[in-house]
Design an enzyme around this catalytic site. Structure first.
Site, PDB file in Angstrom:
ATOM      1  N   PRO A 109      41.986  36.818  45.440  1.00 56.16           N
ATOM      2  CA  PRO A 109      40.874  37.763  45.320  1.00 56.16           C
ATOM      3  C   PRO A 109      40.753  38.430  43.964  1.00 56.16           C
ATOM      4  O   PRO A 109      39.674  38.874  43.600  1.00 56.16           O
ATOM      5  CB  PRO A 109      41.181  38.797  46.403  1.00 56.16           C
ATOM      6  CG  PRO A 109      42.664  38.756  46.541  1.00 56.16           C
ATOM      7  CD  PRO A 109      43.041  37.315  46.312  1.00 56.16           C
ATOM      8  N   ASP A 110      41.822  38.478  43.191  1.00 54.40           N
ATOM      9  CA  ASP A 110      41.775  39.322  42.002  1.00 54.40           C
ATOM     10  C   ASP A 110      42.434  38.680  40.795  1.00 54.40           C
ATOM     11  O   ASP A 110      43.240  39.295  40.112  1.00 54.40           O
ATOM     12  CB  ASP A 110      42.434  40.667  42.318  1.00 54.40           C
ATOM     13  CG  ASP A 110      42.087  41.745  41.312  1.00 54.40           C
ATOM     14  OD1 ASP A 110      41.039  41.623  40.649  1.00 54.40           O
ATOM     15  OD2 ASP A 110      42.862  42.697  41.169  1.00 54.40           O
ATOM     16  N   VAL A 111      42.108  37.426  40.533  1.00 49.90           N
ATOM     17  CA  VAL A 111      42.592  36.787  39.312  1.00 49.90           C
ATOM     18  C   VAL A 111      41.390  36.418  38.445  1.00 49.90           C
ATOM     19  O   VAL A 111      40.258  36.385  38.913  1.00 49.90           O
ATOM     20  CB  VAL A 111      43.467  35.544  39.602  1.00 49.90           C
ATOM     21  CG1 VAL A 111      44.668  35.916  40.460  1.00 49.90           C
ATOM     22  CG2 VAL A 111      42.685  34.440  40.237  1.00 49.90           C
TER      23      VAL A 111
END
Length: 192
Positions: A109-111
């Site tokens: 989700p958060d790269v």
């Protein structure tokens, strides 16, 4: 895992997260929480073993969805192929051996980067899907990514189903499958 804070704070944050999620699970019978990154479970197990056992029971009861495939959510453009394969093997092994879960969807989700080799790596490691949301963070004056659900074709031609959520709190219902503006939910098959 530890962005702008010490790793010890990540351990404390994981304990607070697990405690809060267990309280919500107790209060709301329909509530299910997803926790990715096998390493966070590992931290909880080693630092807060009693809380870990409660959290593990919630996984086994289907109230915590333990899925994500990787040991730690890695930026896949910085890591090499061997490193990514090890991340997935270690992550899937932990989910399977420790939690009894067959984690087969890579959840990043958060790269900030997605290697074109990832579909091939995922298929080779036994994964069946990919999910993210970061691509929806459109920069000013740039074209938005045109799809939410599609077959991602890697540089070697390997494909894997992919879904891009529209924000951190997306749900997997058809009504939430559109993004900002009038783009809506498109599949690769409906592309012009």
């Amino acid at each position: 895992m530890a962005w702008l804070w010490p790793l010890a704070e990540t351990e404390r944050k994981m304990a607070r997260t697990a405690s809060n999620q267990l309280a919500l699970i107790d209060e709301y019978p329909e509530y299910v929480y997803q926790q990715s990154q096998a390493h966070l479970f590992y931290m909880l197990k080693n630092r807060y073993p009693q809380l870990y056992e409660r959290f593990k029971r919630a996984v086994q009861a289907g109230r915590v969805a333990a899925d994500g495939a990787m040991w730690i959510e890695a930026d896949t453009n910085i890591s090499g192929g061997e490193s990514l394969i090890r991340q997935i093997i270690w992550g899937r092994t932990f989910f399977r051996d420790e939690l009894g879960v067959d984690s087969r969807v890579l959840w990043l989700p958060d790269v900030f980067g997605y290697s074109g080799a990832l579909p091939q790596i995922l298929r080779g490691c036994g994964c069946v899907g990919f999910a993210t949301q970061k691509i929806t963070w459109v920069r000013p004056n740039s074209d938005p990514f045109p799809y939410n659900t599609f077959l991602w074709e890697g540089i070697d031609g390997t494909t894997i189903p992919a879904h891009i959520f529209t924000d951190y709190n997306s749900h997997t219902r058809p009504a939430t499958c559109s993004t900002v503006g009038t783009r809506g939910c498109k599949s690769a098959a409906s592309a012009p």
